[in-house]
Design a protein around this motif. Structure first.
Motif, PDB file in Angstrom:
ATOM      1  N   HIS A  95       1.377  -4.152  -3.736  1.00 54.07           N
ATOM      2  CA  HIS A  95       0.912  -5.097  -2.716  1.00 54.07           C
ATOM      3  C   HIS A  95       1.961  -6.163  -2.435  1.00 54.07           C
ATOM      4  O   HIS A  95       1.998  -6.729  -1.334  1.00 54.07           O
ATOM      5  CB  HIS A  95      -0.402  -5.743  -3.159  1.00 54.07           C
ATOM      6  N   ARG A 137       5.177  -3.816  -0.672  1.00 52.49           N
ATOM      7  CA  ARG A 137       4.932  -2.983   0.498  1.00 52.49           C
ATOM      8  C   ARG A 137       5.317  -3.691   1.800  1.00 52.49           C
ATOM      9  O   ARG A 137       5.413  -4.918   1.865  1.00 52.49           O
ATOM     10  CB  ARG A 137       3.448  -2.598   0.582  1.00 52.49           C
ATOM     11  N   LEU A 157      -3.964  -1.843   5.204  1.00 48.35           N
ATOM     12  CA  LEU A 157      -2.603  -2.264   4.860  1.00 48.35           C
ATOM     13  C   LEU A 157      -1.629  -1.105   5.033  1.00 48.35           C
ATOM     14  O   LEU A 157      -0.510  -1.291   5.530  1.00 48.35           O
ATOM     15  CB  LEU A 157      -2.570  -2.775   3.421  1.00 48.35           C
ATOM     16  N   SER A 201      -7.966  -0.646   1.207  1.00 48.91           N
ATOM     17  CA  SER A 201      -6.534  -0.906   1.389  1.00 48.91           C
ATOM     18  C   SER A 201      -5.912  -0.047   2.484  1.00 48.91           C
ATOM     19  O   SER A 201      -4.718  -0.185   2.769  1.00 48.91           O
ATOM     20  CB  SER A 201      -5.788  -0.661   0.068  1.00 48.91           C
ATOM     21  N   LEU A 260       1.219   2.016   0.087  1.00 50.84           N
ATOM     22  CA  LEU A 260       0.338   2.502  -0.953  1.00 50.84           C
ATOM     23  C   LEU A 260       0.312   4.031  -0.986  1.00 50.84           C
ATOM     24  O   LEU A 260       0.399   4.687   0.061  1.00 50.84           O
ATOM     25  CB  LEU A 260      -1.082   1.973  -0.755  1.00 50.84           C
TER      26      LEU A 260
END
Length: 300
Positions: free
Chosen positions: A249, A252, A285, A282, A271
């Motif tokens: 996190h 990235r 993201l 997630s 991820l």
């Protein structure tokens, strides 16, 4: 219950594969081993041996004490040997030691000797100085479009990868296909691979020596593939390439450079599909990272 001695070679191989996929690393004996009793027997045997030789050391000429000592030792030894045989694994069944820097040098030589991805695949499959290979079913190397401008690199093979013999198999592979489709790509238009060629037992994290041994192979894959940009998937892979200790996190969504053969290649981490299956929230993201990654694609 079926005994292993009654099973065929194929049935034994299938049973071992089942245990490996289930994460079994050690096989236990049918009967428990009392290690305290084994130690006590060993201690008694040593004390018996000392008491047998003590009279002669002080000049005692009698023969009864030494004979009694020999008798005690002879009675204790068989029990001790039986307990020790149960308590300690045989030399042939012991796991091989983790290779040292010599194995890293062997891996580097094997990798640098390859002049194509095909030759590198053969070199990796023939490499036997990494413990991970002893428990894995398959050797996972680069798959897809060898001349692609995009290279997708994950961390290590999963149980599905190990079973199928290809990187990003199973549910995680299906999600990767959808992720690639979101930026106008497909499995056949990119080159996908993993840093570690062999699945670690029980999906554990590779150790530092194991990672060091595998490093020359992935670096050579990048050098031979010559991609224009790299998509790094997962926490382990991001730390491996970027040399940082932050989580995925924190790492990235940012363009960085990966050095390979003297050339710096642009790379972005996001991820891993398996992480997205575990934490679906997630996904937003990951989609943001993919959009940023696609902005540099040819023709974007």
């Amino acid at each position: 219950m079926i005994q292993t001695r009654d099973m065929t070679t194929a049935e034994l191989a299938a049973l071992l594969a089942f245990h490996a996929e289930a994460g079994v690393e050690w096989l236990l004996e049918d009967e428990p081993v009392d290690r305290i009793a084994a130690f006590a027997a060993e201690k008694a045997a040593r004390q018996g041996g000392r008491s047998a030789t003590a009279p002669s050391a002080v000049g005692n000429t009698g023969s009864s004490a030494p004979a009694a000592g020999r008798s005690l030792a002879s009675r204790a030894a068989p029990a001790d040997q039986r307990q020790t045989a149960r308590a300690q694994p045989s030399q042939s069944s012991a796991l091989p030691a983790i290779p040292d820097e010599n194995a890293v040098a062997e891996a580097r030589f094997a990798a640098e000797s390859a002049r194509s991805l095909t030759e590198l695949k053969t070199a990796i499959e023939g490499f036997s100085s990494c413990n991970l290979k002893t428990s894995a079913r398959s050797t996972i190397t680069a798959a897809g479009a060898a001349g692609s401008a995009i290279m997708v690199i994950g961390s290590m093979p999963s149980a599905d990868d190990d079973r199928e013999g290809l990187p990003f198999s199973g549910r995680a592979g299906l999600l990767l296909d959808r992720m690639l489709a979101a930026i106008g790509q497909s499995r056949g238009s990119v080159l996908v691979t993993t840093i570690i060629p062999w699945r670690p037992p029980g999906d554990r994290m590779p150790s530092a020596p194991e990672t060091a041994i595998c490093r020359p192979f992935i670096e050579r894959q990048i050098a031979l593939a010559e991609p224009r940009q790299i998509l790094v998937l997962g926490n382990f892979a991001a730390r491996f390439f970027f040399g940082e200790t932050g989580t995925i996190h924190a790492l990235r969504g940012k363009w960085r450079e990966i050095g390979s053969g003297g050339a710096a290649l642009p790379a972005m981490a996001t991820l891993h599909p398996q992480e997205l299956l575990t934490a679906p929230a997630s996904k937003a993201l990951a989609w943001m990272d993919l959009m940023a990654f696609s902005e540099r694609l040819p023709g974007a």
